[in-house]
Design a protein around this motif. Structure first.
Motif, PDB file in Angstrom:
ATOM      1  N   LEU A 103      10.160   4.537   1.772  1.00 37.16           N
ATOM      2  CA  LEU A 103      10.432   5.189   0.533  1.00 37.16           C
ATOM      3  C   LEU A 103      11.937   5.946   0.617  1.00 37.16           C
ATOM      4  O   LEU A 103      12.663   5.978  -0.235  1.00 37.16           O
ATOM      5  N   ASP A 104      12.496   6.181   1.886  1.00 37.72           N
ATOM      6  CA  ASP A 104      13.812   6.769   1.985  1.00 37.72           C
ATOM      7  C   ASP A 104      14.759   5.641   1.663  1.00 37.72           C
ATOM      8  O   ASP A 104      15.586   5.887   1.219  1.00 37.72           O
ATOM      9  N   ALA A 105      14.452   4.357   2.217  1.00 31.77           N
ATOM     10  CA  ALA A 105      15.282   3.255   1.838  1.00 31.77           C
ATOM     11  C   ALA A 105      15.428   3.029   0.580  1.00 31.77           C
ATOM     12  O   ALA A 105      16.562   2.799  -0.089  1.00 31.77           O
ATOM     13  N   GLU A 129       0.748  -1.142  -0.216  1.00 28.37           N
ATOM     14  CA  GLU A 129       0.057  -0.020   0.056  1.00 28.37           C
ATOM     15  C   GLU A 129       0.916   1.372   0.006  1.00 28.37           C
ATOM     16  O   GLU A 129       0.534   2.394  -0.674  1.00 28.37           O
ATOM     17  N   THR A 130       1.855   1.202   0.665  1.00 32.52           N
ATOM     18  CA  THR A 130       2.935   2.462   0.754  1.00 32.52           C
ATOM     19  C   THR A 130       3.224   2.595  -0.295  1.00 32.52           C
ATOM     20  O   THR A 130       3.589   3.617  -1.036  1.00 32.52           O
ATOM     21  N   LEU A 131       3.819   1.395  -1.295  1.00 34.55           N
ATOM     22  CA  LEU A 131       4.577   1.592  -2.709  1.00 34.55           C
ATOM     23  C   LEU A 131       3.500   2.082  -3.626  1.00 34.55           C
ATOM     24  O   LEU A 131       3.568   2.998  -4.469  1.00 34.55           O
ATOM     25  N   GLU A 132       2.335   1.634  -3.594  1.00 33.15           N
ATOM     26  CA  GLU A 132       1.211   1.954  -4.621  1.00 33.15           C
ATOM     27  C   GLU A 132       0.722   3.276  -4.346  1.00 33.15           C
ATOM     28  O   GLU A 132       0.287   3.940  -5.442  1.00 33.15           O
ATOM     29  N   GLY A 133       1.102   3.893  -2.976  1.00 36.87           N
ATOM     30  CA  GLY A 133       0.209   5.173  -2.866  1.00 36.87           C
ATOM     31  C   GLY A 133       1.451   6.233  -2.999  1.00 36.87           C
ATOM     32  O   GLY A 133       1.088   7.304  -3.036  1.00 36.87           O
ATOM     33  N   ALA A 134       2.663   5.929  -3.462  1.00 37.58           N
ATOM     34  CA  ALA A 134       3.793   6.832  -3.723  1.00 37.58           C
ATOM     35  C   ALA A 134       3.743   7.572  -5.174  1.00 37.58           C
ATOM     36  O   ALA A 134       3.233   6.476  -5.903  1.00 37.58           O
ATOM     37  N   THR A 135       4.003   8.847  -5.266  1.00 35.39           N
ATOM     38  CA  THR A 135       3.987   9.296  -6.553  1.00 35.39           C
ATOM     39  C   THR A 135       5.461   8.952  -7.034  1.00 35.39           C
ATOM     40  O   THR A 135       6.438   8.733  -6.239  1.00 35.39           O
TER      41      THR A 135
END
Length: 249
Positions: A240-242, A38-44
């Motif tokens: 996302l920082d990683a 969900e984090t990855l799919e929600g990132a621009t």
């Protein structure tokens, strides 16, 4: 950024005993991948493909060139055997997927390698990543033992060793959440950087391998060992920082 995420997926089956007879029944999917996906799919500006265990055996890129279509690979809670499915009819002869991952990193790809019951050595050694080409890329040494899991159901505090590291740019109070288990590794490799520890053992560490970069997190991004991590306000930014650090973006 294009990311391939594999692992964090299980199928649960129940076995019933009724008198002299027994039967098994498929019960449900265990979607441990949901928080991170969900984090990855929600990132621009980020595109992600996810492969569960069965799909990894059949659909994982079969060459460095195919894998290089992605900027980063995330491996989490997935056994070495999933990338060495010798029982699969097309596996022999065939490419060595573990070498493909290693060479992908050496050629400039980013790898984020996370812990769990099926990574590092894992549950009763089933993870079995010690001695693999992928292990050669990591910032930590995998212990060649039967089982490297450390269960901490009471919770274990995390110590941040390098609050100034770019991977923690989004961590406001210079602290990471309590975790509830991790894989105990043999120690840090030369030229690796230890960013955070748990019980004095590496939790978050980074290194460079060839032209690429590797982030190792010895706990799990999912909802068991990572119960508090998933609920943490900084969860999205942390992962996302990683990825940004691993891909030099």
């Amino acid at each position: 950024m294009d990311v391939l995420y594999i692992g964090d997926h299980k199928l649960q089956a129940n076995e019933y005993y009724v008198g002299a007879d027994s039967f098994k029944m498929f019960h449900q999917k265990i979607r441990d991948y949901e928080p991170l996906l969900e984090t990855l799919e929600g990132a621009t500006d980020l595109s992600v493909d996810f492969l569960d265990g069965p799909d990894t055996m059949t659909d994982f890129p079969r060459s460095v060139e195919e894998l290089a279509e992605y900027d980063a690979l995330i491996i989490s809670d997935l056994s070495r055997g999933t990338l060495e499915p010798h029982f699969h009819p097309d596996s022999i002869p065939g490419p060595n997927l573990l070498r493909i991952v290693r060479d992908f990193v050496a050629d400039g790809g980013g790898l984020v390698y996370c812990g769990g019951w099926m990574t590092f050595q894992g549950y009763q050694g089933v993870g079995n990543w010690h001695g693999t080409p992928v292990a050669d890329t990591l910032p930590v040494d995998i212990r060649p033992i039967y089982d490297d899991r450390v269960e901490r159901p009471e919770g274990a505090s995390v110590t941040v060793e390098r609050p100034d590291h770019p991977l923690l740019d989004s961590v406001e109070d210079e602290s990471l959440p309590t975790i509830y288990g991790y894989n105990e590794v043999a120690g840090l490799r030369d030229d690796a950087t230890e960013i955070a520890t748990v019980d004095g053992n590496p939790l978050l560490a980074v290194t460079e391998h060839g032209e690429g970069r590797v982030v190792t997190y010895t706990s799990d991004p999912g909802i068991q060992w990572g119960l508090d991590l998933v609920d943490w306000d900084g969860y999205d930014e942390f992962w996302l920082d990683a990825l940004e650090w691993a891909t030099r973006q």
